[in-house]
Design a protein around this motif. Structure first.
Motif, PDB file in Angstrom:
ATOM      1  N   MET A   1       0.848  -1.175   0.000  1.00  0.00           N
ATOM      2  CA  MET A   1       0.000   0.000   0.000  1.00  0.00           C
ATOM      3  C   MET A   1       0.897   1.243   0.000  1.00  0.00           C
ATOM      4  O   MET A   1       1.913   1.284   0.655  1.00  0.00           O
ATOM      5  N   GLN A  10      -6.666   7.184   9.000  1.00  0.00           N
ATOM      6  CA  GLN A  10      -6.046   5.868   9.129  1.00  0.00           C
ATOM      7  C   GLN A  10      -4.720   6.040   9.865  1.00  0.00           C
ATOM      8  O   GLN A  10      -3.971   6.972   9.623  1.00  0.00           O
ATOM      9  N   VAL A  12      -0.896   5.428  11.062  1.00  0.00           N
ATOM     10  CA  VAL A  12       0.392   5.045  10.500  1.00  0.00           C
ATOM     11  C   VAL A  12       1.455   5.315  11.563  1.00  0.00           C
ATOM     12  O   VAL A  12       1.393   6.318  12.271  1.00  0.00           O
ATOM     13  N   GLU A  61       6.052   3.393  -0.586  1.00  0.00           N
ATOM     14  CA  GLU A  61       5.387   2.196  -0.055  1.00  0.00           C
ATOM     15  C   GLU A  61       5.420   2.213   1.470  1.00  0.00           C
ATOM     16  O   GLU A  61       6.421   2.586   2.077  1.00  0.00           O
ATOM     17  N   LEU A  62       4.330   1.781   2.087  1.00  0.00           N
ATOM     18  CA  LEU A  62       4.260   1.626   3.533  1.00  0.00           C
ATOM     19  C   LEU A  62       4.644   0.199   3.890  1.00  0.00           C
ATOM     20  O   LEU A  62       4.282  -0.746   3.194  1.00  0.00           O
ATOM     21  N   LYS A  63       5.362   0.038   4.995  1.00  0.00           N
ATOM     22  CA  LYS A  63       5.777  -1.283   5.452  1.00  0.00           C
ATOM     23  C   LYS A  63       4.738  -1.800   6.444  1.00  0.00           C
ATOM     24  O   LYS A  63       4.303  -1.070   7.331  1.00  0.00           O
ATOM     25  N   GLU A  64       4.331  -3.051   6.278  1.00  0.00           N
ATOM     26  CA  GLU A  64       3.379  -3.662   7.200  1.00  0.00           C
ATOM     27  C   GLU A  64       4.136  -4.337   8.329  1.00  0.00           C
ATOM     28  O   GLU A  64       4.951  -5.210   8.114  1.00  0.00           O
ATOM     29  N   VAL A  65       3.865  -3.877   9.560  1.00  0.00           N
ATOM     30  CA  VAL A  65       4.488  -4.456  10.757  1.00  0.00           C
ATOM     31  C   VAL A  65       3.353  -5.003  11.609  1.00  0.00           C
ATOM     32  O   VAL A  65       2.646  -4.260  12.274  1.00  0.00           O
ATOM     33  N   ASP A  67      -0.126  -5.810  12.324  1.00  0.00           N
ATOM     34  CA  ASP A  67      -1.369  -5.305  11.747  1.00  0.00           C
ATOM     35  C   ASP A  67      -1.325  -3.792  11.569  1.00  0.00           C
ATOM     36  O   ASP A  67      -2.337  -3.169  11.289  1.00  0.00           O
ATOM     37  N   LYS A  68      -0.129  -3.194  11.695  1.00  0.00           N
ATOM     38  CA  LYS A  68       0.015  -1.747  11.562  1.00  0.00           C
ATOM     39  C   LYS A  68       0.855  -1.396  10.354  1.00  0.00           C
ATOM     40  O   LYS A  68       1.632  -2.198   9.860  1.00  0.00           O
ATOM     41  N   LEU A  69       0.678  -0.161   9.867  1.00  0.00           N
ATOM     42  CA  LEU A  69       1.453   0.337   8.732  1.00  0.00           C
ATOM     43  C   LEU A  69       2.521   1.293   9.251  1.00  0.00           C
ATOM     44  O   LEU A  69       2.271   2.077  10.167  1.00  0.00           O
ATOM     45  N   GLU A  70       3.706   1.236   8.651  1.00  0.00           N
ATOM     46  CA  GLU A  70       4.809   2.074   9.093  1.00  0.00           C
ATOM     47  C   GLU A  70       5.405   2.814   7.904  1.00  0.00           C
ATOM     48  O   GLU A  70       5.629   2.233   6.851  1.00  0.00           O
TER      49      GLU A  70
END
Length: 72
Positions: A1, A10, A12, A61-65, A67-70
């Motif tokens: 994403m 949302q 982040v 791009e966002l990194k998925e950690v 269930d959260k986005l970073e």
């Protein structure tokens, strides 16, 4: 994403702190006038903190950690 695909409010993670995405807004900077920026907001209890990013960050791009986005 990607950042530009985020929904308003949302959450982040930015620099280990949770921020809510507030969209693209015109922000007034002294000496520059109004500039369009990507805005994130964090509620720190007694005050709000804001992060402003240039529009090209929207393609990052966002990194998925878990269930959260970073945002890195």
């Amino acid at each position: 994403m990607k950042v530009k695909d985020l929904e308003i409010d949302q959450e982040v993670i930015i620099n280990v702190s949770p921020y809510k995405y507030k969209g693209i807004q015109k922000v007034h900077f002294t000496g520059l006038g109004k500039v369009q920026k990507i805005v994130f907001e964090a509620n720190l209890g007694n005050r709000f903190d804001y992060k402003y990013f240039d529009l090209p960050v929207g393609n990052k791009e966002l990194k998925e950690v878990g269930d959260k986005l970073e945002l890195k």
